[in-house]
Design a protein around this motif. Structure first.
Motif, mmCIF file in Angstrom:
data_model
loop_
_atom_site.group_PDB
_atom_site.id
_atom_site.type_symbol
_atom_site.label_atom_id
_atom_site.label_comp_id
_atom_site.label_asym_id
_atom_site.label_seq_id
_atom_site.Cartn_x
_atom_site.Cartn_y
_atom_site.Cartn_z
ATOM 1 N N LEU A 1 0.822 -1.216 0.000
ATOM 2 C CA LEU A 1 0.000 0.000 0.000
ATOM 3 C C LEU A 1 0.852 1.261 0.000
ATOM 4 C CD1 LEU A 1 -2.736 -1.100 2.574
ATOM 5 C CD2 LEU A 1 -2.729 -1.387 0.092
ATOM 6 N N SER A 2 2.041 1.205 0.606
ATOM 7 C CA SER A 2 2.915 2.380 0.640
ATOM 8 C C SER A 2 3.376 2.746 -0.758
ATOM 9 C CB SER A 2 4.120 2.109 1.549
ATOM 10 O OG SER A 2 3.703 1.848 2.873
ATOM 11 N N ASN A 3 3.821 1.737 -1.549
ATOM 12 C CA ASN A 3 4.252 2.013 -2.912
ATOM 13 C C ASN A 3 3.077 2.393 -3.805
ATOM 14 O OD1 ASN A 3 6.971 1.618 -2.487
ATOM 15 N ND2 ASN A 3 6.944 -0.535 -3.063
ATOM 16 N N LEU A 4 1.889 1.815 -3.534
ATOM 17 C CA LEU A 4 0.726 2.100 -4.365
ATOM 18 C C LEU A 4 0.278 3.551 -4.210
ATOM 19 C CD1 LEU A 4 -1.594 1.160 -6.222
ATOM 20 C CD2 LEU A 4 -2.832 0.470 -4.178
ATOM 21 N N PHE A 5 0.203 4.035 -2.975
ATOM 22 C CA PHE A 5 -0.360 5.359 -2.739
ATOM 23 C C PHE A 5 0.697 6.456 -2.599
ATOM 24 C CE2 PHE A 5 -3.688 2.457 -1.073
ATOM 25 C CZ PHE A 5 -4.701 2.838 -1.940
ATOM 26 N N CYS A 6 1.946 6.097 -2.244
ATOM 27 C CA CYS A 6 2.980 7.117 -2.028
ATOM 28 C C CYS A 6 4.086 7.074 -3.074
ATOM 29 C CB CYS A 6 3.596 6.954 -0.633
ATOM 30 S SG CYS A 6 2.395 7.075 0.703
ATOM 31 N N GLY A 7 4.050 6.091 -3.991
ATOM 32 C CA GLY A 7 5.096 5.998 -5.005
ATOM 33 C C GLY A 7 6.224 5.084 -4.564
ATOM 34 N N TYR A 8 6.859 4.455 -5.537
ATOM 35 C CA TYR A 8 7.954 3.521 -5.263
ATOM 36 C C TYR A 8 9.155 4.253 -4.668
ATOM 37 C CZ TYR A 8 11.979 0.515 -6.381
ATOM 38 O OH TYR A 8 13.138 -0.224 -6.317
ATOM 39 N N ASN A 9 9.697 3.731 -3.583
ATOM 40 C CA ASN A 9 10.899 4.282 -2.949
ATOM 41 C C ASN A 9 11.626 3.144 -2.243
ATOM 42 O OD1 ASN A 9 12.893 5.534 -1.497
ATOM 43 N ND2 ASN A 9 11.563 7.047 -0.535
ATOM 44 N N PRO A 10 12.735 2.623 -2.829
ATOM 45 C CA PRO A 10 13.432 1.494 -2.204
ATOM 46 C C PRO A 10 14.117 1.854 -0.898
ATOM 47 C CG PRO A 10 14.702 2.342 -4.050
ATOM 48 C CD PRO A 10 13.387 3.070 -4.067
ATOM 49 N N ASN A 11 14.265 3.154 -0.604
ATOM 50 C CA ASN A 11 14.926 3.579 0.624
ATOM 51 C C ASN A 11 13.934 3.917 1.735
ATOM 52 O OD1 ASN A 11 17.452 3.436 -0.699
ATOM 53 N ND2 ASN A 11 17.156 5.472 -1.559
ATOM 54 N N ARG A 12 12.631 3.717 1.477
ATOM 55 C CA ARG A 12 11.626 4.019 2.503
ATOM 56 C C ARG A 12 11.822 3.085 3.696
ATOM 57 N NH1 ARG A 12 7.211 3.464 -0.405
ATOM 58 N NH2 ARG A 12 6.965 5.685 -0.881
ATOM 59 N N VAL A 13 11.781 3.650 4.908
ATOM 60 C CA VAL A 13 12.027 2.851 6.124
ATOM 61 C C VAL A 13 10.829 1.965 6.447
ATOM 62 C CG1 VAL A 13 12.483 2.970 8.609
ATOM 63 C CG2 VAL A 13 13.633 4.549 7.042
ATOM 64 N N PHE A 14 9.605 2.457 6.211
ATOM 65 C CA PHE A 14 8.404 1.718 6.612
ATOM 66 C C PHE A 14 7.507 1.486 5.402
ATOM 67 C CE2 PHE A 14 3.897 1.892 7.791
ATOM 68 C CZ PHE A 14 3.820 0.793 8.637
ATOM 69 N N ASN A 15 7.052 0.242 5.231
ATOM 70 C CA ASN A 15 6.098 -0.115 4.181
ATOM 71 C C ASN A 15 4.958 -0.922 4.799
ATOM 72 O OD1 ASN A 15 7.073 0.413 1.157
ATOM 73 N ND2 ASN A 15 8.867 0.056 2.447
ATOM 74 N N LEU A 16 3.731 -0.609 4.385
ATOM 75 C CA LEU A 16 2.555 -1.340 4.850
ATOM 76 C C LEU A 16 1.988 -2.151 3.690
ATOM 77 C CD1 LEU A 16 0.570 -1.828 7.210
ATOM 78 C CD2 LEU A 16 -0.828 0.025 6.258
ATOM 79 N N THR A 17 1.798 -3.454 3.920
ATOM 80 C CA THR A 17 1.304 -4.365 2.887
ATOM 81 C C THR A 17 0.045 -5.069 3.372
ATOM 82 O OG1 THR A 17 3.501 -4.741 1.956
ATOM 83 C CG2 THR A 17 1.855 -6.440 1.547
#
Length: 378
Positions: free
Chosen positions: A117-133
């Motif tokens: 959901l983080s990549n879907l709504f906030c855009g792809y970022n491989p350096n993001r610390v937190f991702n919600l799936t």
């Protein structure tokens, strides 16, 4: 009709996920391109089996192992198996009141479809610390070792049927299950993530031996690790093109003898215009040390010729960003040069004109050279 609407919404969600952004550009201009890759997940925690006994009496350990594949920044799938033990029981049920609990073993292999959901709504970022799936899945629950409740059933042969052991089973039992859950992932490195996961699992009423008239449920809370296999992205460093140098053409002067001419009135010397191109790094508007020399040359020219003025125009390259971003960059690049001339070299503001074209005009044929402020003094 409701099922058709659900399927249409699911297809729309998946198609939108497939088109999600798969590149990311950091503050230094480096571009990260997503790579498909496999991964392994391991975790452990606690399970709560929904029932009539006390909460603490229905807790049991749970472990999970999964192997998956990340197809895009949003969509992944994994084959997983979890389980070890489930519990059931009663607390003060019947007359006389019965307080009993029992356990049995199981393993539940299945398949999950996962949506970041983080990549879907906030855009792809491989350096993001937190991702919600979020994920949905299902499989087969294989249970065995139901001896505890069978022993209870023997002791309750003469008790009323209020204890509802109508679905009592022995040996092993296979039930289909469906499940959904959320996974919070904390990035430790490119290869490793810390996972905190919770899920709910739905089975037939016949799973825990008791007839309740509704589905059986159990819930898992897990902590674990995800290990990415292979490269998850390709990093492309920004290309910095050195500013072009103007060729110097030597001049040869031939002096011929001339007849003496009468003296002429003095003529003011012709002032040749001065042009300097001040180049910038992608997505930046700070003047680099080697470009500050050019600003100093403009200031020296203006001081030498008090009547001269300078026209500044800022640009951005058309192959990155958008008009809104590039218009802002062009204006920032021209203003920073103007401020240096005024504040650092004392050039009066009325001798400076400033304009910005953003990326709407491209003065150079090489894209990277259009990250520039062009100064013409005359």
């Amino acid at each position: 009709m409701k099922i058709k609407n659900f399927i249409a919404a699911a297809l729309l969600f998946v198609s939108g996920s497939a088109l999600a952004q798969s590149t990311y550009t950091d503050a230094d201009g480096a571009e990260y391109e997503f790579n498909k890759h496999a991964f392994i997940t391991v975790g452990g925690g606690m399970q709560y089996t929904l029932g009539e006994a006390k909460f603490k009496d229905l807790l049991s350990p749970n472990f999970q192992l999964g192997v998956g594949y990340q197809f895009s920044p949003v969509i992944a799938a994994r084959i997983q198996a979890n389980g070890i033990q489930a519990k059931g029981g009663w607390n003060g049920l019947g007359n006389p009141p019965l307080n009993e609990d029992y356990k049995f073993s199981y393993v539940a292999p299945g398949i999950d479809v996962m949506f970041n959901l983080s990549n879907l709504f906030c855009g792809y970022n491989p350096n993001r610390v937190f991702n919600l799936t979020a994920y949905l899945g299902g499989g087969a629950n294989i249970a065995w070792g139901n001896d505890d409740v069978n022993d209870i059933a023997k002791r309750l042969q003469n008790r009323p049927a209020v204890y509802n052991l109508e679905y009592l089973w022995d040996g092993s039992k296979v039930n289909p299950f469906g499940r959904g859950g959320l996974e919070a992932a904390f990035r430790l490195s490119d290869k490793v993530k810390l996972l905190v996961e919770g899920n709910a699992n739905l089975l037939s009423d016949k799973w825990n031996s008791k007839k309740a008239g509704n589905a059986d449920w159990y819930f898992n809370a897990l902590v674990g690790l995800r290990f990415n296999l292979g490269k998850t992205y390709t990093k492309n460093e920004p290309v910095v093109t050195p500013p072009p140098t103007e060729p110097t053409i030597p001049t040869v002067q031939v002096t011929e003898p001339k007849k003496p001419e009468p003296p002429k009135p003095p003529v003011e010397p012709t002032v040749e215009p001065l042009r300097r191109d001040i180049f910038f790094v992608i997505n930046k508007y700070e003047v680099r040390p080697d470009e500050k020399v050019k600003v100093a040359e403009i200031a020296e020219y203006l001081k030498k010729y008090p009547k001269a003025k300078v026209a500044l125009c800022g640009y951005a390259d058309a192959q990155t960003g958008n008009d809104r971003i590039n218009d802002r960059l062009g204006l920032q690049r021209v203003n920073v040069v103007k401020d240096m001339l005024i504040k650092e070299y004392g050039i009066p503001e009325d001798r400076i004109t400033a304009d910005s074209k953003g990326a709407r005009e491209q003065p150079f044929s090489i894209n990277e050279q259009n990250r520039v402020t062009i100064a013409i003094a005359e």
